[in-house]
Write a protein that holds these residues in place. Structure first.
Motif, PDB file in Angstrom:
ATOM      1  N   HIS A  82     -14.505  10.275   4.072  1.00 21.86           N
ATOM      2  CA  HIS A  82     -13.342  10.655   3.270  1.00 21.86           C
ATOM      3  C   HIS A  82     -12.368  11.425   4.158  1.00 21.86           C
ATOM      4  CE1 HIS A  82     -15.195   9.420  -0.516  1.00 21.86           C
ATOM      5  NE2 HIS A  82     -16.312   9.952  -0.072  1.00 21.86           N
ATOM      6  N   GLY A  83     -11.276  10.786   4.493  1.00 24.83           N
ATOM      7  CA  GLY A  83     -10.288  11.421   5.359  1.00 24.83           C
ATOM      8  C   GLY A  83      -9.002  10.627   5.365  1.00 24.83           C
ATOM      9  N   GLY A  84      -8.109  10.977   6.281  1.00 21.88           N
ATOM     10  CA  GLY A  84      -6.791  10.364   6.317  1.00 21.88           C
ATOM     11  C   GLY A  84      -6.827   8.873   6.577  1.00 21.88           C
ATOM     12  N   VAL A  85      -7.672   8.436   7.530  1.00 21.71           N
ATOM     13  CA  VAL A  85      -7.742   7.008   7.852  1.00 21.71           C
ATOM     14  C   VAL A  85      -8.253   6.220   6.659  1.00 21.71           C
ATOM     15  CG1 VAL A  85      -8.787   5.280   9.360  1.00 21.71           C
ATOM     16  CG2 VAL A  85      -8.062   7.478  10.305  1.00 21.71           C
ATOM     17  N   ASP A  86      -9.306   6.746   6.019  1.00 24.76           N
ATOM     18  CA  ASP A  86      -9.857   6.097   4.832  1.00 24.76           C
ATOM     19  C   ASP A  86      -8.802   5.982   3.742  1.00 24.76           C
ATOM     20  OD1 ASP A  86     -11.715   5.384   2.618  1.00 24.76           O
ATOM     21  OD2 ASP A  86     -11.407   7.480   2.044  1.00 24.76           O
ATOM     22  N   ARG A  87      -8.039   7.035   3.519  1.00 23.99           N
ATOM     23  CA  ARG A  87      -7.017   7.007   2.469  1.00 23.99           C
ATOM     24  C   ARG A  87      -5.942   5.960   2.779  1.00 23.99           C
ATOM     25  NH1 ARG A  87      -9.745   8.888  -1.590  1.00 23.99           N
ATOM     26  NH2 ARG A  87      -9.999  11.143  -1.682  1.00 23.99           N
ATOM     27  N   CYS A  88      -5.539   5.867   4.025  1.00 25.16           N
ATOM     28  CA  CYS A  88      -4.522   4.880   4.386  1.00 25.16           C
ATOM     29  C   CYS A  88      -5.036   3.457   4.165  1.00 25.16           C
ATOM     30  CB  CYS A  88      -4.100   5.070   5.840  1.00 25.16           C
ATOM     31  SG  CYS A  88      -3.098   6.551   6.130  1.00 25.16           S
ATOM     32  N   VAL A  89      -6.301   3.212   4.536  1.00 23.43           N
ATOM     33  CA  VAL A  89      -6.895   1.894   4.307  1.00 23.43           C
ATOM     34  C   VAL A  89      -6.946   1.591   2.813  1.00 23.43           C
ATOM     35  CG1 VAL A  89      -9.012   0.539   4.506  1.00 23.43           C
ATOM     36  CG2 VAL A  89      -8.216   1.891   6.449  1.00 23.43           C
ATOM     37  N   GLU A  90      -7.375   2.571   2.008  1.00 26.85           N
ATOM     38  CA  GLU A  90      -7.459   2.361   0.563  1.00 26.85           C
ATOM     39  C   GLU A  90      -6.087   2.101  -0.052  1.00 26.85           C
ATOM     40  OE1 GLU A  90     -11.470   4.907  -0.637  1.00 26.85           O
ATOM     41  OE2 GLU A  90      -9.495   5.777  -0.963  1.00 26.85           O
ATOM     42  N   MET A  91      -5.064   2.816   0.424  1.00 29.63           N
ATOM     43  CA  MET A  91      -3.726   2.608  -0.124  1.00 29.63           C
ATOM     44  C   MET A  91      -3.223   1.208   0.185  1.00 29.63           C
ATOM     45  SD  MET A  91      -1.686   6.266   0.211  1.00 29.63           S
ATOM     46  CE  MET A  91      -2.240   6.798   1.836  1.00 29.63           C
ATOM     47  N   GLY A  92      -3.422   0.751   1.423  1.00 30.54           N
ATOM     48  CA  GLY A  92      -3.006  -0.601   1.778  1.00 30.54           C
ATOM     49  C   GLY A  92      -3.776  -1.655   1.004  1.00 30.54           C
ATOM     50  N   ALA A  93      -5.092  -1.443   0.861  1.00 31.74           N
ATOM     51  CA  ALA A  93      -5.922  -2.397   0.119  1.00 31.74           C
ATOM     52  C   ALA A  93      -5.548  -2.419  -1.354  1.00 31.74           C
ATOM     53  CB  ALA A  93      -7.394  -2.043   0.296  1.00 31.74           C
ATOM     54  N   ALA A  94      -5.222  -1.248  -1.917  1.00 31.78           N
ATOM     55  CA  ALA A  94      -4.820  -1.191  -3.326  1.00 31.78           C
ATOM     56  C   ALA A  94      -3.541  -1.983  -3.555  1.00 31.78           C
ATOM     57  CB  ALA A  94      -4.633   0.260  -3.760  1.00 31.78           C
ATOM     58  N   ALA A  95      -2.571  -1.844  -2.662  1.00 39.79           N
ATOM     59  CA  ALA A  95      -1.327  -2.611  -2.798  1.00 39.79           C
ATOM     60  C   ALA A  95      -1.591  -4.107  -2.674  1.00 39.79           C
ATOM     61  CB  ALA A  95      -0.318  -2.156  -1.745  1.00 39.79           C
ATOM     62  N   ALA A  96      -2.487  -4.490  -1.747  1.00 34.67           N
ATOM     63  CA  ALA A  96      -2.822  -5.911  -1.594  1.00 34.67           C
ATOM     64  C   ALA A  96      -3.506  -6.443  -2.851  1.00 34.67           C
ATOM     65  CB  ALA A  96      -3.726  -6.100  -0.373  1.00 34.67           C
ATOM     66  N   LEU A  97      -4.376  -5.625  -3.465  1.00 36.29           N
ATOM     67  CA  LEU A  97      -5.038  -6.049  -4.702  1.00 36.29           C
ATOM     68  C   LEU A  97      -4.026  -6.228  -5.824  1.00 36.29           C
ATOM     69  CD1 LEU A  97      -7.623  -6.637  -6.291  1.00 36.29           C
ATOM     70  CD2 LEU A  97      -7.810  -4.179  -6.736  1.00 36.29           C
ATOM     71  N   VAL A  98      -3.097  -5.292  -5.949  1.00 33.61           N
ATOM     72  CA  VAL A  98      -2.055  -5.419  -6.971  1.00 33.61           C
ATOM     73  C   VAL A  98      -1.238  -6.684  -6.746  1.00 33.61           C
ATOM     74  CG1 VAL A  98       0.081  -4.388  -7.848  1.00 33.61           C
ATOM     75  CG2 VAL A  98      -1.925  -2.951  -7.464  1.00 33.61           C
ATOM     76  N   GLY A  99      -0.901  -6.964  -5.489  1.00 30.22           N
ATOM     77  CA  GLY A  99      -0.157  -8.180  -5.184  1.00 30.22           C
ATOM     78  C   GLY A  99      -0.923  -9.430  -5.573  1.00 30.22           C
ATOM     79  N   ALA A 100      -2.222  -9.466  -5.251  1.00 24.08           N
ATOM     80  CA  ALA A 100      -3.042 -10.634  -5.586  1.00 24.08           C
ATOM     81  C   ALA A 100      -3.187 -10.795  -7.093  1.00 24.08           C
ATOM     82  CB  ALA A 100      -4.413 -10.506  -4.924  1.00 24.08           C
ATOM     83  N   VAL A 101      -3.415  -9.683  -7.790  1.00 24.86           N
ATOM     84  CA  VAL A 101      -3.578  -9.753  -9.246  1.00 24.86           C
ATOM     85  C   VAL A 101      -2.271 -10.172  -9.911  1.00 24.86           C
ATOM     86  CG1 VAL A 101      -4.001  -8.342 -11.308  1.00 24.86           C
ATOM     87  CG2 VAL A 101      -5.511  -8.141  -9.325  1.00 24.86           C
ATOM     88  N   SER A 102      -1.146  -9.726  -9.378  1.00 24.70           N
ATOM     89  CA  SER A 102       0.145 -10.114  -9.968  1.00 24.70           C
ATOM     90  C   SER A 102       0.373 -11.618  -9.888  1.00 24.70           C
ATOM     91  CB  SER A 102       1.287  -9.376  -9.256  1.00 24.70           C
ATOM     92  OG  SER A 102       1.480  -9.877  -7.932  1.00 24.70           O
ATOM     93  N   GLN A 103      -0.349 -12.292  -8.973  1.00 28.08           N
ATOM     94  CA  GLN A 103      -0.242 -13.738  -8.843  1.00 28.08           C
ATOM     95  C   GLN A 103      -1.408 -14.474  -9.505  1.00 28.08           C
ATOM     96  OE1 GLN A 103       2.538 -15.249  -7.570  1.00 28.08           O
ATOM     97  NE2 GLN A 103       3.222 -13.112  -7.656  1.00 28.08           N
ATOM     98  N   GLY A 104      -2.163 -13.747 -10.340  1.00 25.48           N
ATOM     99  CA  GLY A 104      -3.210 -14.383 -11.132  1.00 25.48           C
ATOM    100  C   GLY A 104      -4.456 -14.758 -10.370  1.00 25.48           C
ATOM    101  N   GLN A 105      -4.765 -14.028  -9.292  1.00 23.77           N
ATOM    102  CA  GLN A 105      -5.908 -14.390  -8.459  1.00 23.77           C
ATOM    103  C   GLN A 105      -7.256 -13.955  -9.026  1.00 23.77           C
ATOM    104  OE1 GLN A 105      -5.586 -16.393  -5.476  1.00 23.77           O
ATOM    105  NE2 GLN A 105      -3.771 -16.643  -6.756  1.00 23.77           N
ATOM    106  N   LEU A 106      -7.267 -13.143 -10.075  1.00 28.26           N
ATOM    107  CA  LEU A 106      -8.517 -12.731 -10.728  1.00 28.26           C
ATOM    108  C   LEU A 106      -8.403 -13.071 -12.219  1.00 28.26           C
ATOM    109  CD1 LEU A 106      -9.268  -9.261  -9.038  1.00 28.26           C
ATOM    110  CD2 LEU A 106     -10.364 -11.459  -8.577  1.00 28.26           C
ATOM    111  N   PRO A 107      -8.653 -14.311 -12.584  1.00 27.39           N
ATOM    112  CA  PRO A 107      -8.425 -14.744 -13.979  1.00 27.39           C
ATOM    113  C   PRO A 107      -9.244 -13.978 -15.013  1.00 27.39           C
ATOM    114  CG  PRO A 107      -8.745 -16.646 -12.525  1.00 27.39           C
ATOM    115  CD  PRO A 107      -9.092 -15.429 -11.727  1.00 27.39           C
ATOM    116  N   PHE A 108     -10.408 -13.426 -14.639  1.00 24.92           N
ATOM    117  CA  PHE A 108     -11.231 -12.712 -15.624  1.00 24.92           C
ATOM    118  C   PHE A 108     -10.528 -11.480 -16.178  1.00 24.92           C
ATOM    119  CE2 PHE A 108     -12.290 -10.214 -11.890  1.00 24.92           C
ATOM    120  CZ  PHE A 108     -12.475  -8.935 -12.400  1.00 24.92           C
TER     121      PHE A 108
END
Length: 370
Positions: free
Chosen positions: A233-259
Motif C-alpha cells: 500500500h503506497g504511492g505506486v500501488d495507488r497510481c496503478v489502481e487509479m489507472g486500472a479503475a479508469a480502464a475498467l470504467v472505459g471497458a464497462v462503458s462499452q458493455g464489456q461485462l454484460p453480467f
C-alpha cells in the motif's frame, strides 16, 4: 441546446458496476474486521516470514478489494460528471451555482440521514454527529473520507472543465499537474486521489475500440485485485489502481461485462450510495449477535459477518433510497436565471440561447465512495 439533449443518459452497465463496487467495499470491511489491519498492510515482500495460513488469507483478501473499489468509484464519478459537462455544454461562471447546489443536494441528504441513524445506535456527541452529517469530519463513519474527497474533486473537476472546455491535451496537462502534486499531498486524501477523477473524465477522449479490448479489461481487473499484494500500500500501488479503475470504467462503458446488466447488480447499483453509507452501521448493529457466536474459523467468521451485516444493510439502504434519496432528488430546486445577471454584457441572440440552458442540472450524476 434541445430539450432532449439535456436529458441525462444512463448507462446500466455503469449502474451495475457501482453496485458491485459497493458490495466489494462492504465485504472487504467484513474481511478486515476479522483478519485485522496488520494483515491488510502486508505484501509479497512479507510472505517469506509469514505463516502459510496468513499468506493464504492475505491472497484471499484480494477477492474483496475494498480499496480498489473506492478507486473505481472515483474514476466512475469523474467519467459521469465530465460527460454531464459535455452533454450540457456547461459554462463555469454561468452554471457554477446550479452545479454546486446539485452536488451538495446529491451528497448531503443521505449523509445527514446516515448520521441520524448513527446517533440512534451510538452515544456520539451531538456536535460530532453534526460535523459528520455535514462532511466536516469522518470520525464516526470512516467511509465519509471518500465523500470529502468527492466534494473537493467535484469542484476541481468543474474548474478544469471551465479551463479546458473538454480539450484533450489541456485535460492531459491538468492530469500531469495533479500527478506532479502527489508527492506534496501525501497524507491528504482530499487531494491525492484527484488523478483518479481526471482519468475517469478522460475515458471518452480515448477511441472506443481501445476500451473494447478484452486484454485491457483483463489487465485492469488483475491490477485492481493484486496491485497492493505485489506492490504494497503506497504511492505506486495507488497510481496503478487509479489507472486500472479508469480502464475498467472505459471497458464497462462499452458493455464489456454484460453480467452488470443482470437484476442483482442493477438493484445494488440503485441503492449503492445509501448502502455504502450504512454498511458500517449494519456491522455495528449486528456486533452483539456476532460476538455471541461460538468460536469458529476465520472464514466462517467472515461469512457470518457478511451475511448478518449485509442482510441488515440492504433493506435499510432500500428504505433510504425510496423514502429519502429519490424524493429529495426529484424535489431539488433548480437555480434559474443566473445567466441574466450578465444581461448587460450579452448579445440578445446569445441571451436567448442561454435562457434555454440555465435550468439544466446534474441531479443524475452519481458518487458512491465510498
Amino acid at each position: 441546446m434541445s430539450k432532449s439533449a439535456s436529458v441525462a443518459i444512463r448507462n446500466p452497465d455503469l449502474d451495475g458496476l457501482r453496485g458491485i463496487a459497493a458490495l466489494s467495499v462492504a465485504l472487504g470491511h467484513c474481511y478486515e474486521q476479522v483478519t485485522g489491519l496488520a494483515l491488510w498492510g502486508t505484501s509479497l515482500k512479507n510472505f517469506p516470514t509469514m505463516p502459510t495460513s496468513q499468506v493464504v488469507m492475505r491472497i484471499l483478501e484480494t477477492l474483496f478489494p475494498s480499496d480498489a473499489a473506492v478507486m473505481v468509484f472515483f474514476a466512475l464519478s469523474g467519467h459521469v460528471l465530465w460527460e454531464s459537462f459535455r452533454r450540457k455544454d456547461m459554462l463555469f461562471f454561468r452554471d457554477l451555482p446550479e452545479y454546486t447546489a446539485a452536488r451538495l443536494y446529491r451528497l448531503l441528504p443521505l449523509t445527514i440521514a446516515s448520521g441520524l441513524l448513527l446517533g440512534f445506535f451510538t452515544s456520539a456527541p451531538a456536535y460530532e454527529l453534526a460535523r459528520n452529517m455535514l462532511l466536516f469530519s469522518h470520525s464516526l463513519n470512516g467511509v465519509l473520507w471518500s465523500l470529502q474527497a468527492e466534494i473537493v474533486a467535484s469542484g476541481i473537476l468543474f474548474l478544469l472543465w471551465g479551463l479546458t472546455k473538454g480539450s484533450t491535451w489541456k485535460m492531459l496537462l491538468g492530469l500531469a499537474v495533479s500527478i506532479a502534486a502527489l508527492p506534496f499531498c501525501r497524507g491528504n486524501p482530499l487531494i491525492m486521489f484527484l488523478p483518479a477523477f481526471i482519468l475517469g473524465a478522460g475515458v471518452t477522449s480515448i477511441p472506443k475500440q481501445v476500451w473494447r479490448s478484452r486484454s485491457l479489461l483483463a489487465a485492469a481487473i488483475l491490477a485492481l485485485l493484486f496491485a497492493n499484494v505485489l506492490l504494497g500500500h503506497g504511492g505506486v500501488d495507488r497510481c496503478v489502481e487509479m489507472g486500472a479503475a479508469a480502464a475498467l470504467v472505459g471497458a464497462v462503458s462499452q458493455g464489456q461485462l454484460p453480467f452488470l446488466r443482470w437484476r442483482l447488480p442493477l438493484f445494488l447499483g440503485a441503492i449503492s450510495y445509501p448502502f455504502y453509507l450504512t454498511h458500517l452501521i449494519g456491522l455495528l448493529e449486528m456486533e452483539p449477535f456476532l460476538n455471541a457466536l461460538p468460536p469458529m474459523s476465520p472464514y466462517l467468521m467472515i461469512a457470518a459477518r457478511a451475511a448478518a451485516s449485509i442482510g441488515v444493510t440492504i433493506p435499510l439502504a432500500w428504505l433510504l433510497h425510496v423514502f429519502v434519496e429519490n424524493p429529495l432528488l426529484r424535489a431539488r430546486p433548480r437555480i434559474r436565471g443566473w445567466a441574466f445577471a450578465w444581461d448587460g454584457f450579452v448579445r440578445p441572440d446569445v441571451r436567448t440561447e442561454l435562457s434555454g440552458l440555465s435550468g439544466s442540472g446534474i441531479g443524475d450524476s452519481d458518487i458512491r465512495g465510498r
